[in-house]
Design a protein around this motif. Sequence first.
Motif, mmCIF file in Angstrom:
data_model
loop_
_atom_site.group_PDB
_atom_site.id
_atom_site.type_symbol
_atom_site.label_atom_id
_atom_site.label_comp_id
_atom_site.label_asym_id
_atom_site.label_seq_id
_atom_site.Cartn_x
_atom_site.Cartn_y
_atom_site.Cartn_z
ATOM 1 N N PRO A 1 -1.925 28.759 -17.383
ATOM 2 C CA PRO A 1 -0.549 28.425 -17.297
ATOM 3 C C PRO A 1 -0.236 29.247 -15.950
ATOM 4 O O PRO A 1 0.802 29.144 -14.803
ATOM 5 C CB PRO A 1 0.250 28.928 -18.651
ATOM 6 C CG PRO A 1 -1.596 29.080 -19.623
ATOM 7 C CD PRO A 1 -1.732 28.971 -18.116
ATOM 8 N N GLN A 2 -0.598 30.651 -15.432
ATOM 9 C CA GLN A 2 -0.212 31.147 -14.497
ATOM 10 C C GLN A 2 -0.303 30.662 -13.081
ATOM 11 O O GLN A 2 -0.081 29.760 -12.160
ATOM 12 C CB GLN A 2 -0.795 32.943 -14.237
ATOM 13 C CG GLN A 2 0.290 33.293 -15.309
ATOM 14 C CD GLN A 2 -0.645 35.205 -14.912
ATOM 15 O OE1 GLN A 2 -1.868 35.590 -14.297
ATOM 16 N NE2 GLN A 2 0.738 36.247 -15.579
ATOM 17 N N ALA A 3 -1.543 29.964 -13.057
ATOM 18 C CA ALA A 3 -2.253 29.082 -11.920
ATOM 19 C C ALA A 3 -1.682 27.918 -11.365
ATOM 20 O O ALA A 3 -0.465 27.556 -10.661
ATOM 21 C CB ALA A 3 -3.443 28.903 -11.917
ATOM 22 N N ALA A 4 -1.130 27.144 -12.484
ATOM 23 C CA ALA A 4 -0.133 26.063 -12.918
ATOM 24 C C ALA A 4 0.999 26.011 -11.708
ATOM 25 O O ALA A 4 2.089 25.672 -10.761
ATOM 26 C CB ALA A 4 -0.024 25.240 -13.850
ATOM 27 N N GLU B 1 -14.404 33.728 10.608
ATOM 28 C CA GLU B 1 -13.422 32.398 11.102
ATOM 29 C C GLU B 1 -12.659 31.583 10.077
ATOM 30 O O GLU B 1 -11.171 31.755 10.188
ATOM 31 C CB GLU B 1 -14.051 30.959 11.814
ATOM 32 C CG GLU B 1 -14.669 31.207 12.916
ATOM 33 C CD GLU B 1 -15.762 30.498 13.468
ATOM 34 O OE1 GLU B 1 -15.899 30.136 14.917
ATOM 35 O OE2 GLU B 1 -16.502 29.746 13.105
ATOM 36 N N LEU B 2 -13.218 31.684 8.926
ATOM 37 C CA LEU B 2 -12.796 31.268 7.092
ATOM 38 C C LEU B 2 -10.823 32.672 6.655
ATOM 39 O O LEU B 2 -10.124 32.199 6.945
ATOM 40 C CB LEU B 2 -13.507 30.873 6.695
ATOM 41 C CG LEU B 2 -12.830 30.735 5.099
ATOM 42 C CD1 LEU B 2 -12.119 29.408 4.837
ATOM 43 C CD2 LEU B 2 -14.000 31.030 3.348
ATOM 44 N N VAL B 3 -11.671 33.780 7.314
ATOM 45 C CA VAL B 3 -10.441 34.448 6.917
ATOM 46 C C VAL B 3 -9.453 34.997 7.610
ATOM 47 O O VAL B 3 -8.516 34.990 7.314
ATOM 48 C CB VAL B 3 -11.077 36.277 6.782
ATOM 49 C CG1 VAL B 3 -10.245 37.116 6.488
ATOM 50 C CG2 VAL B 3 -12.530 36.104 5.628
ATOM 51 N N ALA B 4 -9.454 34.388 9.245
ATOM 52 C CA ALA B 4 -8.724 34.310 10.168
ATOM 53 C C ALA B 4 -8.019 33.342 9.529
ATOM 54 O O ALA B 4 -7.045 33.339 9.609
ATOM 55 C CB ALA B 4 -8.605 34.247 10.960
ATOM 56 N N ALA B 5 -8.409 32.213 9.516
ATOM 57 C CA ALA B 5 -7.692 31.293 8.823
ATOM 58 C C ALA B 5 -6.736 31.177 7.668
ATOM 59 O O ALA B 5 -5.584 30.540 7.921
ATOM 60 C CB ALA B 5 -8.489 29.750 8.432
ATOM 61 N N VAL B 6 -7.335 31.418 7.098
ATOM 62 C CA VAL B 6 -6.469 31.729 5.426
ATOM 63 C C VAL B 6 -5.507 33.095 5.825
ATOM 64 O O VAL B 6 -4.011 32.426 5.508
ATOM 65 C CB VAL B 6 -7.454 32.192 4.269
ATOM 66 C CG1 VAL B 6 -6.984 32.761 2.753
ATOM 67 C CG2 VAL B 6 -8.467 31.104 4.115
ATOM 68 N N GLY B 7 -5.317 34.384 6.947
ATOM 69 C CA GLY B 7 -4.702 34.679 6.801
ATOM 70 C C GLY B 7 -3.501 34.291 7.562
ATOM 71 O O GLY B 7 -2.484 34.509 7.259
ATOM 72 N N ALA B 8 -3.467 32.880 8.527
ATOM 73 C CA ALA B 8 -2.951 33.097 9.444
ATOM 74 C C ALA B 8 -1.830 31.646 8.289
ATOM 75 O O ALA B 8 -0.750 31.419 9.587
ATOM 76 C CB ALA B 8 -3.385 31.830 10.285
ATOM 77 N N THR B 9 -2.382 31.045 7.551
ATOM 78 C CA THR B 9 -1.554 30.628 7.159
ATOM 79 C C THR B 9 -0.445 31.865 5.795
ATOM 80 O O THR B 9 0.726 31.218 5.840
ATOM 81 C CB THR B 9 -1.805 30.174 5.356
ATOM 82 O OG1 THR B 9 -2.573 30.833 4.354
ATOM 83 C CG2 THR B 9 -2.918 29.198 6.345
ATOM 84 N N GLY B 10 -0.667 31.894 5.966
ATOM 85 C CA GLY B 10 0.605 33.812 5.092
ATOM 86 C C GLY B 10 0.046 33.544 3.388
ATOM 87 O O GLY B 10 1.269 34.087 3.298
ATOM 88 N N CYS B 11 -0.708 32.829 3.592
ATOM 89 C CA CYS B 11 -0.473 33.195 2.083
ATOM 90 C C CYS B 11 -1.676 34.073 1.476
ATOM 91 O O CYS B 11 -2.554 34.522 1.529
ATOM 92 C CB CYS B 11 -1.332 31.378 1.371
ATOM 93 S SG CYS B 11 -0.185 30.034 1.851
ATOM 94 N N THR B 12 -1.737 34.901 0.448
ATOM 95 C CA THR B 12 -2.279 35.342 -0.175
ATOM 96 C C THR B 12 -2.640 34.916 -1.223
ATOM 97 O O THR B 12 -2.632 34.876 -2.104
ATOM 98 C CB THR B 12 -1.726 36.715 -0.528
ATOM 99 O OG1 THR B 12 -1.130 37.765 0.294
ATOM 100 C CG2 THR B 12 -2.221 37.620 -1.041
ATOM 101 N N PRO B 13 -4.398 34.469 -1.550
ATOM 102 C CA PRO B 13 -4.772 33.743 -2.370
ATOM 103 C C PRO B 13 -4.914 34.868 -4.068
ATOM 104 O O PRO B 13 -4.777 35.690 -4.196
ATOM 105 C CB PRO B 13 -6.606 33.924 -2.292
ATOM 106 C CG PRO B 13 -6.440 34.217 -0.027
ATOM 107 C CD PRO B 13 -4.955 34.743 0.087
ATOM 108 N N ALA B 14 -4.878 33.804 -5.042
ATOM 109 C CA ALA B 14 -4.795 34.259 -5.772
ATOM 110 C C ALA B 14 -5.781 33.621 -6.958
ATOM 111 O O ALA B 14 -5.982 32.403 -7.033
ATOM 112 C CB ALA B 14 -3.388 34.462 -6.567
ATOM 113 N N ALA B 15 -6.728 34.400 -8.170
ATOM 114 C CA ALA B 15 -7.275 33.713 -9.344
ATOM 115 C C ALA B 15 -7.355 32.542 -9.125
ATOM 116 O O ALA B 15 -5.306 31.731 -10.499
ATOM 117 C CB ALA B 15 -7.872 34.668 -10.684
ATOM 118 N N GLY B 16 -7.317 31.027 -9.306
ATOM 119 C CA GLY B 16 -7.070 29.678 -9.999
ATOM 120 C C GLY B 16 -6.715 29.283 -8.711
ATOM 121 O O GLY B 16 -6.693 28.136 -8.971
ATOM 122 N N ASP B 17 -6.740 29.262 -7.811
ATOM 123 C CA ASP B 17 -6.297 29.059 -6.428
ATOM 124 C C ASP B 17 -7.288 28.177 -6.081
ATOM 125 O O ASP B 17 -8.404 28.321 -6.532
ATOM 126 C CB ASP B 17 -6.351 29.144 -4.760
ATOM 127 C CG ASP B 17 -4.108 30.291 -5.659
ATOM 128 O OD1 ASP B 17 -3.621 29.878 -6.403
ATOM 129 O OD2 ASP B 17 -4.066 31.116 -4.279
#
Length: 295
Positions: free
Chosen positions: A28-31, A165-181
Amino acid sequence: MTHAEHRPAAWGRWGADDERGALNRLGPQAALRGIATVREGRSIPLAVPLRAGKGPIAGRRQPLQHFMVRDGGDYAAGLTEKGFGFADDCVVLSTHGNTHLDALAHVWQDHRMWNGHSADHVTSHGARRCAIDRVGPIVTRGILVDLAAPGGPSDHDGHAISLAELVAAVGATGCTPAAGDVLLVRTGWLARWRRGEATEALWAGLAPECAEWIDEQGFVLVGADNIAVEQGPSADPADTAPLHVELIRNRGIHLMELVDLEALAATGRAEFLLMIAPLPLVGGVGSPVNPVAVL
């Protein structure tokens, strides 16, 4: 240490009998996290259209076949009921052709697939373990990184997208990944293929070194607009699909390939509600999907 002696740390994380892998992070939290990103209520399909005999598809797989089993010609010839009429058709397609989701039974190494399950479970009758029917619907937050912008890391094919490159790209989105993404990666390969500038023999994609970080962020699935998510062909001729092995087999993280990310990338949105529903093909090792992003 040989592959046979190495037991991946993620095996047993969700129990010795687990067949869903990182999808156990969904709930439920991810959804609700995905639903919270919706601002416009606009839906964007992410699947490549299914056309008979056409579409991007990896080698050794057959293009889609589409047959009409009843059409207007039958009625014109007087072969069917008078008055009422209907059309009917069927398709024959590779479960790993066009936009599709890999099951955890899709790959193995040293005769062991995800969680240590034996490859003996995959027979000519289908997979008895880790099949696509174990997946179910995926409703969560999606995060898109666009690495195909002019001058970007993958604005051409043959490039292995590095961890930095991947870490930089994710960081540039301003989103903090969370379990379930879910992580979606635009490499630009599909756009180049449509323009006749790319082939199924070479594509930009993620380097194997990205796998551990992807797992640490809690992603349940990685999708991309190329043939295999990872760079292809492999930089190591002796290691055919290292990222497939590291993510699917070793960490239980699913891969979704040939995702059409062009319209989504054009919106400039980095996070959105993502819905994916594979066919409940009992024993299947993959499934066509029509993912939908809701903005």
